[in-house]
Each structure stands twice: as C-alpha cells, then as structure tokens.
Write a protein that holds these residues in place. Sequence first.
Motif, PDB file in Angstrom:
ATOM      1  N   PHE A  81      17.238  49.428  34.689  1.00  0.00           N
ATOM      2  CA  PHE A  81      18.565  49.315  35.288  1.00  0.00           C
ATOM      3  C   PHE A  81      19.589  49.254  34.174  1.00  0.00           C
ATOM      4  O   PHE A  81      19.411  48.506  33.205  1.00  0.00           O
ATOM      5  N   ALA A  82      20.643  50.049  34.257  1.00  0.00           N
ATOM      6  CA  ALA A  82      21.750  49.986  33.296  1.00  0.00           C
ATOM      7  C   ALA A  82      23.025  50.383  34.022  1.00  0.00           C
ATOM      8  O   ALA A  82      23.070  51.433  34.659  1.00  0.00           O
ATOM      9  N   ARG A  83      24.034  49.540  33.918  1.00  0.00           N
ATOM     10  CA  ARG A  83      25.266  49.810  34.662  1.00  0.00           C
ATOM     11  C   ARG A  83      26.484  49.465  33.804  1.00  0.00           C
ATOM     12  O   ARG A  83      26.545  48.406  33.181  1.00  0.00           O
ATOM     13  N   ASN A  84      27.436  50.386  33.787  1.00  0.00           N
ATOM     14  CA  ASN A  84      28.715  50.171  33.120  1.00  0.00           C
ATOM     15  C   ASN A  84      29.633  49.401  34.062  1.00  0.00           C
ATOM     16  O   ASN A  84      29.911  49.857  35.173  1.00  0.00           O
ATOM     17  N   LEU A  85      30.104  48.234  33.625  1.00  0.00           N
ATOM     18  CA  LEU A  85      30.919  47.374  34.480  1.00  0.00           C
ATOM     19  C   LEU A  85      32.238  47.022  33.791  1.00  0.00           C
ATOM     20  O   LEU A  85      32.710  45.885  33.856  1.00  0.00           O
ATOM     21  N   GLU A  86      32.851  48.010  33.153  1.00  0.00           N
ATOM     22  CA  GLU A  86      34.052  47.721  32.365  1.00  0.00           C
ATOM     23  C   GLU A  86      35.208  47.209  33.218  1.00  0.00           C
ATOM     24  O   GLU A  86      36.038  46.422  32.726  1.00  0.00           O
ATOM     25  N   LYS A  87      35.290  47.593  34.478  1.00  0.00           N
ATOM     26  CA  LYS A  87      36.409  47.102  35.295  1.00  0.00           C
ATOM     27  C   LYS A  87      36.333  45.589  35.480  1.00  0.00           C
ATOM     28  O   LYS A  87      37.361  44.919  35.636  1.00  0.00           O
ATOM     29  N   HIS A  88      35.118  45.049  35.436  1.00  0.00           N
ATOM     30  CA  HIS A  88      34.973  43.601  35.616  1.00  0.00           C
ATOM     31  C   HIS A  88      35.371  42.842  34.348  1.00  0.00           C
ATOM     32  O   HIS A  88      35.941  41.745  34.447  1.00  0.00           O
ATOM     33  N   ILE A  89      35.108  43.408  33.190  1.00  0.00           N
ATOM     34  CA  ILE A  89      35.551  42.717  31.977  1.00  0.00           C
ATOM     35  C   ILE A  89      37.063  42.828  31.836  1.00  0.00           C
ATOM     36  O   ILE A  89      37.735  41.899  31.368  1.00  0.00           O
ATOM     37  N   ARG A  90      37.635  43.940  32.284  1.00  0.00           N
ATOM     38  CA  ARG A  90      39.097  44.055  32.262  1.00  0.00           C
ATOM     39  C   ARG A  90      39.717  43.002  33.167  1.00  0.00           C
ATOM     40  O   ARG A  90      40.708  42.354  32.809  1.00  0.00           O
ATOM     41  N   GLN A  91      39.130  42.820  34.344  1.00  0.00           N
ATOM     42  CA  GLN A  91      39.653  41.832  35.276  1.00  0.00           C
ATOM     43  C   GLN A  91      39.451  40.409  34.740  1.00  0.00           C
ATOM     44  O   GLN A  91      40.295  39.535  34.934  1.00  0.00           O
ATOM     45  N   THR A  92      38.337  40.183  34.043  1.00  0.00           N
ATOM     46  CA  THR A  92      38.111  38.872  33.430  1.00  0.00           C
ATOM     47  C   THR A  92      39.258  38.511  32.498  1.00  0.00           C
ATOM     48  O   THR A  92      39.830  37.415  32.574  1.00  0.00           O
TER      49      THR A  92
END
Length: 286
Positions: free
Chosen positions: A217-228
């Motif tokens: 499993f590998a997923r890019n979650l950059e929108k969540h770090i931006r929101q953080t």
Amino acid sequence: MSTTGHTYTESEVGDFFDQTLQTYLSFWDGDGVLHTGYFAGDADDDYLAAADRTSDLLATEAGIDGSSHVLDVGCGCGNFLLYLAGRFGCRGAGLDLSGERIRFAREKLAAENRDRRLDIEFHHGSATRMPYEPGTFSHVVSQDALCLVPDKPRSHTEIHRVLRPGGIFAFSDFLQPKKEVSERARRHVYDRVKWNGGYSLVGYQAALEEAGFEILFARNLEKHIRQTYRVLGGTATERAETAPDAAARDWMLAFATSCREIQTAIDDGEFGWGIFVARKRDRVAP
C-alpha cells in the motif's frame, strides 16, 4: 539525498528534539502529539481528531491486533504506541533519538499503568543501531519520523532485520517530491526540523523494495499535510494574541509564518506526505 549545505547528524537531530520538547508541548499539544493529521474534509479544522484518524488508519492498514508485537520507530512522546496497546492489548516497544521525549513517554506510561498494565516499554536509541534481536517484532510502525534519519537505507535494513518473516512495516512520512528544492523550502521545511532530505512517493517504494520489502500500500496524501499546517498556522496566530510574554508571542508568529511557507512548498511540489504498508518477504528471491 541532502538538500542542505550542512548534513545533519543523528546527534543534532536528537538534540533538536530534546531542546524543543517543552516548546512543542506548550503550543502544539500538551500530550506530545506531533504528527500529520488525516482530515475528514476541507472544512475540518480539528487537528487532534485528524491526528487520531491517522493513527486509526495506520493501525487498520497494518492489521494490528492483540497478538501483535509492535515496534514504533521514532516514537517521540509515545502516544501512538500507548494508543495501540490500550486499544488492542498488543505488546510493544518504542524507540527514539530524543532522550527527553523518551523520558516523557515513560512518565506517561507510568501514569497509564496506575489504572491498567500495558505491556510496552520505551528505549532511547537509533533506528540505525536497534537494540533488538532479529525477528523480534510482528509489526514496525512509525509516524513522520524516518525522514529525519540521516542514513535511511541503514534504517530500512534494521527494520527488516528486527521484523519476523512476513512481518508488516506500516508508516507515514514526509516526502521530497523534487530532487532540488528552493532556498525558501529548505529554510522553512527542511532545516527547520534538521531534515537532510527524503524520497518521492515512487522513490520510497523503490528504497523499501531494495531493502527486501514487498509494497502492499502506498498513497500520496499531500492535501492532508497542507491542511495540517493551515490549521496549525491559524492556531498559532490566534494564540499569539494572548501569549503570556513576548518570547512566546514571537515564536508563535514565526511558526505561523513557517506554516504559510510550508503550504507554498507543498503547492510548488517541494514537500509532501505519504502512507506506506510493506511486508518483509518470507525469503530472499534467488
């Protein structure tokens, strides 16, 4: 891999997190929660709930249960391992470069054990020289910490060594999508936490495969770090207005500025965040 003019050592990384513990506790979270949140939607501004959601996601994807023996690498103040042991009843160990954060984690564990007995312990040490026998753990987990290890391939080798055959390695980590980053990103993202540089999403998977892992499993979650960082920057700005002294106010305003610059770095493809789950192969392919 380094994006900086200076290559940070393990000693420098450990010292930084020793010295900043109280600052982060006073602003970021009094329990020592220090990782990226997984948000419910664009309007969600509850950082702590989002951080809990990240822990839930990793635990679920890793398949942790009461029979698991878990190592948390870069455990910081121990919150993730305490959560896993409390929720699932698993055994575990936490390892971190920061002696001050390990001390804090042990104090939290002692407080927890007044009401119930958790079968976990915390150790001060390096991800590149782990104090564990081969094949000790069924699972290795980590949250936003392995990026800070200067010798990343060595840490992957060590994680592979301490996992049982077929064991699971599940973690979140910061990503460096581009090989070259701007001076602004270097200052506000990388140098800010003594981070030399890291992998892209694809590069991380290649590094894990090189160490003997199978990617599940590998997923890019950059929108969540931006929101953080959007949420934390807003919090810092608000708290600066009622800061108890000028030094605290100046730190919060500087952190808010860094949060804005970090969001710019994300938008420019210079910073990211991902979640990975990998399995230690039962045997090395011929």
